[in-house]
Design a protein around this motif. Structure first.
Motif, PDB file in Angstrom:
ATOM      1  N   ALA A   4       0.875  -1.184   0.000  1.00  0.00           N
ATOM      2  CA  ALA A   4       0.000   0.000   0.000  1.00  0.00           C
ATOM      3  C   ALA A   4       0.903   1.222   0.000  1.00  0.00           C
ATOM      4  N   VAL A   5       0.549   2.208  -0.802  1.00  0.00           N
ATOM      5  CA  VAL A   5       1.412   3.380  -0.914  1.00  0.00           C
ATOM      6  C   VAL A   5       0.714   4.598  -0.323  1.00  0.00           C
ATOM      7  N   PHE A  15       6.762   4.173  -9.132  1.00  0.00           N
ATOM      8  CA  PHE A  15       6.879   2.951  -8.351  1.00  0.00           C
ATOM      9  C   PHE A  15       5.981   1.860  -8.948  1.00  0.00           C
ATOM     10  N   MET A  16       4.762   2.260  -9.309  1.00  0.00           N
ATOM     11  CA  MET A  16       3.823   1.292  -9.901  1.00  0.00           C
ATOM     12  C   MET A  16       4.376   0.775 -11.231  1.00  0.00           C
ATOM     13  N   ASP A  17       4.912   1.716 -12.036  1.00  0.00           N
ATOM     14  CA  ASP A  17       5.456   1.313 -13.342  1.00  0.00           C
ATOM     15  C   ASP A  17       6.619   0.345 -13.166  1.00  0.00           C
ATOM     16  N   VAL A  18       7.484   0.683 -12.183  1.00  0.00           N
ATOM     17  CA  VAL A  18       8.661  -0.157 -11.939  1.00  0.00           C
ATOM     18  C   VAL A  18       8.244  -1.576 -11.573  1.00  0.00           C
ATOM     19  N   ILE A  19       7.290  -1.670 -10.672  1.00  0.00           N
ATOM     20  CA  ILE A  19       6.850  -2.997 -10.229  1.00  0.00           C
ATOM     21  C   ILE A  19       6.243  -3.768 -11.388  1.00  0.00           C
ATOM     22  N   GLY A  43      -0.515   9.241  -9.220  1.00  0.00           N
ATOM     23  CA  GLY A  43      -0.462   7.841  -8.778  1.00  0.00           C
ATOM     24  C   GLY A  43      -1.839   7.355  -8.364  1.00  0.00           C
ATOM     25  N   LEU A  44      -2.592   8.258  -7.725  1.00  0.00           N
ATOM     26  CA  LEU A  44      -3.941   7.905  -7.267  1.00  0.00           C
ATOM     27  C   LEU A  44      -4.852   7.665  -8.475  1.00  0.00           C
ATOM     28  N   ASP A 132      15.999  -0.071 -10.143  1.00  0.00           N
ATOM     29  CA  ASP A 132      14.861   0.586 -10.766  1.00  0.00           C
ATOM     30  C   ASP A 132      14.304   1.733  -9.949  1.00  0.00           C
ATOM     31  N   LEU A 133      14.191   1.496  -8.655  1.00  0.00           N
ATOM     32  CA  LEU A 133      13.491   2.473  -7.839  1.00  0.00           C
ATOM     33  C   LEU A 133      14.366   3.688  -7.558  1.00  0.00           C
TER      34      LEU A 133
END
Ligand SMILES: Nc1ncnc2c1ncn2[C@@H]1O[C@H](COP(=O)(O)OP(=O)(O)OP(=O)(O)O)[C@@H](O)[C@H]1O
Ligand SMILES: [Mg+2]
Length: 479
Positions: A4-5, A15-19, A43-44, A132-133
């Motif tokens: 959860a962010v 972060f979402m793209d990286v994952i 992001g939201l 990545d991050l």
């Protein structure tokens, strides 16, 4: 592993793209929830589009039992501490600051007594974070200063391959030194971390090829295994931009306090000045204009008037608080400023040209204030430019969405770098009759409109002031 962010800004989206991009073998990290108070945080919005759980309050995370890890990306230590206090025991939390984030991840990965699954997870997170991050340059160093791991950002920066770096001394690779760095400009935070077993931080100042100062923040974190320091993680970040922003903020602070001071002083001076002026004029009424005292009284009156002009300028400067904003086309305002200043320019044989964009969105501005700001810039340009020179004024939709850009460029004397950060100071002037308030007022006006003013200059070649202000659409939203 469900994440959860907290903080749905751009970093959350990255972060979402990286994952999503990363291929994981054993574990499957997945973002399941995002919290942000701004409904339009990128992001939201991305999370909403993916159908994830979104909320304006991260408190909602604590009731859920599908969350294994909470990542704090707002950068607020208060929020992070609040999460630590409220989260369930089996939920892990890591804080924003990338450096810290990485440290915690690498600490997790060296923790003892882990199950196979936990080890896999930790390793995957470690690799993801390292390459990545984290956009910063990372070195993992053993206690004898040998590099044991690094990331792509570091290799790219130094133009080296992994093989050329692993196993080498860090000081050799980064500073071509035979011994660890030392001295005032290059203290080594690593030595301190190895000695104290505590994180350490320092700033290194380097010069780039144009002799501009580049500030590096270097943080080191101890790697502890079975109670012994086995090395450290060193993270370097180019903070030149942040330092420049800080300087700008200090400047604004300074302007605000001088503004308050000026308002008080100007007010106090105005009344006695008016008395001096009217008394001088009253005495003159009883005198013959040929009387020598009459002439002296004229001098008193004209000097009092001059003081009044300075006081009016000061009050203008201090009174920027309440702009009366209406919808205007900036091109129209610029057009009238150009005609108002045409005489001065023509007098010095300077040509003023313009290139005003047809597709400029309207802006919500105080016309009088923007006129004043523009005229200050144009008059400065005229004053700095020798006969035969040029002033070119342009407007265009800015590269930033929903902003307008206005530039005033001249082919004048320019401003050398050492003076660039003084020109917006109130009372800074290089002119015999200048008050030094023109740019301070301009700066204040633009700030009042939610914009920024920047300057680029090359001594001997010319100067370009660029104003960026929000469009009506953007300013209207934020009101
Ligand atoms: N376009 C320019 N080219 C070169 N120098 C400039 C330019 N604009 C401003 N400056 C420098 O910045 C200083 C401060 O400008 P500012 O407008 O605040 O005050 P001023 O012009 O000196 O006085 P006033 O505006 O009261 O007439 C100037 O004295 C000049 O040295
Ligand atoms: Mg000026």
């Amino acid at each position: 592993m469900n994440i959860a962010v907290v903080g749905g800004g751009k970093r959350c989206k990255d972060f979402m793209d990286v994952i999503q991009r990363h291929t994981f073998l054993e574990v499957h990290p997945k973002i399941v929830a995002v919290a942000d108070i701004r409904p339009d945080a990128p992001g939201l919005v991305a999370a909403m589009e993916k159908g994830l759980f979104i909320t304006s309050s991260y408190d909602d995370f604590f009731d859920r039992d599908d969350i294994d890890l909470i990542v704090e990306l707002t950068g607020s230590m208060d929020i992070y501490n609040d999460i630590l206090a409220k989260k369930k025991k089996n939920v892990r939390a890591i804080a924003d600051r990338t450096a810290q984030l990485f440290w915690e991840i690498s600490r997790v990965s060296t923790m003892q007594k882990k199950t196979n699954q936990e080890l896999q997870e930790a390793r995957a997170l470690y690799n993801m974070a390292l390459n990545d991050l984290i956009q910063e340059e990372v070195l993992v160093i053993d206690h004898r200063f040998r590099i044991i791991d690094t990331n792509d950002a570091f290799l790219e920066k130094f133009g080296l391959t992994r093989d050329q770096v692993i196993g080498q001394f860090c000081h050799k690779i980064t500073h071509h030194l035979e011994n660890p760095c030392s001295g005032e400009n290059h203290p080594c935070p690593l030595i301190q971390t190895l000695e104290t077993e505590e994180p350490s931080q320092t700033t290194h100042i380097h010069l780039d090829k144009d002799n501009r100062k580049i500030y590096y923040s270097i943080s080191t974190y101890p790697l502890i295994e079975e109670g012994d320091v086995i090395g450290a993680v060193e993270i370097s970040r180019d903070i030149t931009k942040d330092i420049n922003v800080q300087k700008m903020m200090m400047q604004q602070e300074k302007l605000a306090s001088v503004g308050r001071l000026s308002a008080g002083v100007a007010h106090e001076i105005n009344n006695p000045l008016t008395t001096i002026l009217t008394t001088a004029m009253l005495i003159q009424e009883d005198l013959d204009p040929e009387d020598p005292t009459y002439k002296e009284l004229s001098i008193i009156a004209s000097e009092a008037l001059r003081c009044r002009k300075i006081v009016t300028n000061l009050l203008n400067f201090a009174r920027q608080a309440q702009p009366d904003k209406k919808i205007h086309n900036i091109n129209d305002i610029i057009g009238s400023c150009i005609s108002l200043t045409q005489k001065q320019a023509a007098f010095k044989d300077i040509s003023v040209t313009h290139d005003l964009a047809d597709n400029l969105p309207p802006a919500l501005v105080d016309k009088g204030q923007i006129e004043q700001a523009m005229i200050n810039l144009i008059i400065n340009a005229v004053e700095a430019t020798p006969a035969g020179g040029k002033i070119h004024i342009t407007t265009r939709p800015a590269d930033w969405k929903e902003f307008i850009e206005v530039s005033v460029a001249d082919t004048g004397e320019g401003i050398d770098e050492s003076r660039l950060n003084q020109i917006f100071d109130p009372f800074y002037t290089t002119k015999e009759n200048g008050t030094g308030l023109g740019l301070a007022i301009t700066h204040g006006v633009i700030e009042q409109h939610g914009g920024v003013i920047t300057v680029q200059s090359e001594p001997g070649k010319g100067t370009n002031f660029v104003i960026t202000i929000p469009t009506e659409k953007k300013a209207g939203h934020e009101q």
